[in-house]
Design an enzyme around this catalytic site. Structure first.
Site: not given
Length: 223
Positions: A68, A70, A81, A189
């Site tokens: 999801d 930031y 990202f 991740h």
């Protein structure tokens, strides 16, 4: 008119994906949920569908599937990202992505806005496209999974490269990607909490470029 009846003031539906039934059946309720939040929601409303606006289905060559956005002010820009260029705080996951990019391909990247990747056909899609301030995964269960499922089903038509970082991305891909000719690069991740458990050393960028070249396509310019 309410956000539930007309979501357009909240976020513009991406034209190239507008035929997905999600935008008719699910988006009005999600838009109403977001409009009712008493906390800031990230990314800014016009950027919620930025990833899909940047890449039409026919242009997608690589998919990077995040979790999801930031949840800190000024950081999320709607691409998984990617970080808004004027943000000056810690990079977190993106910093680890840059570290792996350097170790994998020997290139340095400081530009934290990843729109140049999107321009080359890299779909930077999160499994939830919004998040309330200060609450990671706070919108993970409001219906975004139905959009992601439909996007992946649309992209299952021809071989593509997928970077699946973390359990949620791998789980949803396993359910909705059936084409045996995709490249699937799976690892931990890149979050500071998990990058040392297999993201570092996974060489995702060189593996994607090798696959693209083998399939007669230009490599991604990651730097």
């Amino acid at each position: 008119m309410s956000a539930a009846a007309d979501p357009a003031p909240l976020a513009e539906v991406p034209a190239a994906w507008a035929d997905l039934t999600f935008f008719r059946d699910d988006w009005p309720a999600i838009a109403a949920h977001i409009a009712a939040e008493d906390r800031p929601v990230y990314p800014p409303a016009p950027r919620i569908f930025a990833a899909l606006q940047a890449c039409a289905p026919r242009d997608v060559r690589v998919v990077i599937l995040g979790q999801d956005p930031y949840h800190s002010p000024g950081k999320a820009d709607g691409l998984a990202f990617s970080i808004a260029p004027d943000f000056r705080g810690p990079l977190g996951s993106l910093g680890n992505i840059f570290r792996e990019l350097r170790d994998d391909l020997g290139v340095e990247r400081t530009r934290q806005d990843l729109s140049d990747w999107a321009e080359q056909g890299v779909l930077l899609l999160n499994t939830a496209l919004s998040v309330p301030a200060g609450q990671p995964k706070g919108h993970a269960r409001i219906g975004w999974d139905r959009l992601v499922a439909q996007v992946l089903a649309r992209l299952d038509d021809t071989p593509r490269a997928f970077l699946l970082w973390g359990g949620p991305a791998q789980s949803i891909a396993a359910r909705h990607l059936k084409n045996p000719d995709h490249l699937k690069v799976m690892s931990a991740h890149p979050s500071p909490l998990s990058a040392h458990r297999g993201f570092f050393g996974s060489r995702p960028f060189s593996r994607v470029n090798e696959w693209l070249i083998a399939h007669g396509q230009a490599p991604i310019r990651w730097a």
